[in-house]
Design an enzyme around this catalytic site. Structure first.
Site, PDB file in Angstrom:
ATOM      1  CB  CYS A  93      -0.978  -0.040   1.174  1.00 14.35           C
ATOM      2  SG  CYS A  93      -2.357   1.119   1.033  1.00 14.35           S
ATOM      3  CG  HIS A 219      -3.457  -3.801   3.405  1.00 16.26           C
ATOM      4  ND1 HIS A 219      -2.414  -3.166   4.051  1.00 16.26           N
ATOM      5  CD2 HIS A 219      -4.163  -2.824   2.785  1.00 16.26           C
ATOM      6  CE1 HIS A 219      -2.489  -1.865   3.837  1.00 16.26           C
ATOM      7  NE2 HIS A 219      -3.543  -1.631   3.065  1.00 16.26           N
ATOM      8  CD  GLU A 221      -0.775  -5.923   5.629  1.00 17.35           C
ATOM      9  OE1 GLU A 221      -1.044  -4.709   5.760  1.00 17.35           O
ATOM     10  OE2 GLU A 221      -0.544  -6.444   4.517  1.00 17.35           O
TER      11      GLU A 221
END
Length: 253
Positions: A93, A219, A221
């Protein structure tokens, strides 16, 4: 192998990334940007660099722009050595935006400042889950991955370029790592909401020609733990976790 997770003012996904890497079997150190400014050589003590997402410097002057200036003004030499030594680098990002603005991505043979991550085509902040498909590319991060789902959370994520035929050029160079996909895992073909921001070629993430540097807007994660996708059965594969494991394994090799 220790992964350096860079903590810049305003970023809010650094702890998420650290937890994902540790869940994938790695070891992390969260380092404030101010410390790396004072001692750029610290970077070379680590086997992996991760630049997490968030709103670095409150996205003043544009998403990732001030973070990119930090890279250029304070530790450009250390970062370039890290990249040239083919150590793994991941920008998510805001981190992806910084890698684009510094020219680290996509890197040679492409000229700097011919790519950008512009405002989403619809002018909205997109915060939801999307599907991704791994393209045939040089990326060490996406090896063995067909696709996976994870969230996006950005207002400036539209991959764009001033170059003609740039999607084909990137594909030939092996630099298109991830694309937005529909529910069947096929290319989104620019269709909203599968392509959340209007990126050309449905590009969600690119790598450099050596494949050790990856930048992506979504994302991963936030898609590694089973509970993160518990409300969306059938959406979660292990691709996001595999992405982090690939980086760890590559750094250890």
């Amino acid at each position: 192998m220790k992964a350096l997770v860079l903590k810049a003012p305003g970023t809010n996904r650094d702890y998420d990334v650290a937890e994902a890497i540790e869940y994938a079997g790695g070891t992390t150190v969260l380092l404030p940007l101010s410390e790396l400014r004072e001692r750029p050589a610290l970077l070379l003590d680590y086997g992996m660099l991760v630049i997490p997402g968030g709103f670095s410097y409150g996205d003043a002057l544009g998403a990732g722009k001030l973070l990119a200036l930090d890279f250029e003004c304070f530790f450009a030499e250390a970062v370039m050595r890290f990249v040239e030594e083919k150590r793994p680098v991941l920008g998510i990002c805001n981190g992806f935006q910084a890698l684009i603005k510094t020219g680290i991505l996509p890197g040679a043979p492409f000229e700097r400042h011919t790519f950008t991550l512009a405002q989403n085509a619809r002018g909205n902040f997109e915060c939801r889950w999307v599907r991704l498909r791994a393209s045939t590319s040089n990326s060490i991060w996406t090896r063995g991955i067909e696709g996976f789902s994870c969230p996006v959370a950005h207002g400036e994520g539209r991959f764009a370029s001033s170059l003609p035929n740039v999607v084909e050029s990137l594909r030939v160079a092996g630099c298109i790592a991830l694309e937005y996909a529909n529910e069947r895992g096929e290319p989104a073909q620019g269709s909203y909401p599968d392509n959340p921001n209007g990126s050309i070629g449905d590009i969600a993430g690119i790598c450099n020609s050596d494949g050790n540097v990856l930048g992506l807007m979504p994302h991963p994660e936030n898609a590694v733990f089973p509970w993160q996708s518990a409300s969306m059965p059938g959406w979660a594969e292990d691709g996001a976790l595999r992405l982090f494991r690939n980086g760890i394994e590559y750094a250890r090799s």
